[in-house]
Design a protein around this motif. Structure first.
Motif, mmCIF file in Angstrom:
data_model
loop_
_atom_site.group_PDB
_atom_site.id
_atom_site.type_symbol
_atom_site.label_atom_id
_atom_site.label_comp_id
_atom_site.label_asym_id
_atom_site.label_seq_id
_atom_site.Cartn_x
_atom_site.Cartn_y
_atom_site.Cartn_z
ATOM 1 N N SER A 100 0.798 -1.333 0.068
ATOM 2 C CA SER A 100 -0.147 -0.041 0.085
ATOM 3 C C SER A 100 0.912 1.248 -0.026
ATOM 4 O O SER A 100 0.437 2.107 -0.491
ATOM 5 N N ASP A 128 -6.135 -1.065 -4.461
ATOM 6 C CA ASP A 128 -5.730 -1.711 -3.266
ATOM 7 C C ASP A 128 -6.557 -2.719 -2.498
ATOM 8 O O ASP A 128 -7.408 -2.409 -2.132
ATOM 9 N N GLU A 129 -6.497 -3.936 -2.713
ATOM 10 C CA GLU A 129 -7.101 -5.033 -2.449
ATOM 11 C C GLU A 129 -8.644 -4.901 -2.716
ATOM 12 O O GLU A 129 -9.693 -4.934 -1.991
HETATM 13 MG MG LIG Z 1 -1.968 -2.740 2.160
#
Ligand SMILES: [Mg+2]
Ligand SMILES: Nc1ncnc2c1ncn2[C@@H]1O[C@H](COP(=O)(O)OP(=O)(O)O)[C@@H](O)[C@H]1O
Length: 247
Positions: free
Chosen positions: A50, A159-160
């Motif tokens: 991240s 992100d995810e």
């Molecule tokens: Mg992360």
């Protein structure tokens, strides 16, 4: 032509022993070439995915908490020190794109609702329905399907994205990613733990579990290996996991 060609990193001298430059994945890291429409960042929790993705997003001109170039809502606790050490080399700089963060999607949905109070048009890209009025997973897919098109060159950073998606939802996302990739001008960079998303054909995969971060393959990757071992024999894994507690 893919928008982004390469990312380079130059640590400050002397290298600080503090966040973010102390991360093992960044030690000795110099550059990451983008060769495929889809690039994945993988690695254990806390390995720095991240951190790099967020700084990349800021460098590319996106809102640090997620959104497009135009998004304009308050930023909470954003650390983008890494951005000073990064350089983006473009094939063709794009201003069209989106930075998606599962953790701040709620704030983004509220921001869209606020815009919609002034003009109902704000909800048009989302099928005319507030993102808050859909389930978490439905709203993710509504965004991916409606707001993020393949018509123009674009850079999409996620992100995810699997965070709220069912397995079927992840398959739907793979299909959307396929459309983007096929366009030849949409580039996607995804931090993920999902062994399903990671299977995207011909994707480049970089693991943050090594020093420095390095390229790997689907079948070598931890999400694939661990999920496979688990599904093949859950009882054996449980036996190993629980044995210390049961002694
Ligand atoms: Mg992360
Ligand atoms: N703003 C911050 N200040 C200090 N440390 C941070 C900050 N953000 C993240 N970290 C630390 O840096 C490491 C990497 O975090 P992160 O990039 O979020 O990892 P990942 O996304 O791979 O799970 C973690 O150990 C985390 O605690």
């Amino acid at each position: 032509m893919l928008p982004l060609r390469e990312l380079t990193y130059q640590a400050p001298e002397p290298a600080p022993a503090t966040y973010p430059h102390h991360l093992p994945a960044l030690s000795g890291f110099q550059h990451l070439p983008f060769t495929q429409p889809v690039t994945f960042f993988i690695g254990d929790n806390g390995s720095g995915k991240s951190t790099l993705l967020e700084s990349l997003a800021v460098k590319a001109g996106f809102h640090a908490q997620g959104g497009s170039h135009h998004a304009n809502y308050p930023v909470a606790n954003t650390d983008t020190h890494l951005a000073d050490a990064l350089r983006l080399i473009w094939n063709r700089k794009v201003s069209n794109g989106f930075f998606f963060r599962a953790e701040s999607f709620f704030a983004y949905a509220s921001y869209v609702d606020e815009l919609a109070q002034d003009s109902a048009k704000a909800l048009q890209p989302f099928g005319g329905v507030s993102l808050h009025h859909r389930s978490h997973g439905e709203s993710f897919l509504a965004l991916f399907q409606n707001r993020l098109d393949a018509d123009r060159p674009a850079l999409y950073l996620f992100d995810e994205p699997e965070a709220a998606l069912s397995i079927t939802g992840q398959l739907a996302l793979l299909r959307i990613m396929h459309r983007w990739a096929k366009s030849g001008h949409v580039q996607v960079i995804v931090a993920t733990h999902s062994p399903i998303l990671l299977a995207f054909p011909k994707a480049a995969i970089w693991t943050f579990d090594t020093t420095p971060l390095s390229p790997t393959t689907y079948r070598e990757s931890a999400p694939y290996q661990v999920t496979r071992a688990f599904l093949e024999d859950p009882e054996r894994i449980f036996h190993e996991l629980f044995s210390e507690d049961d002694e």
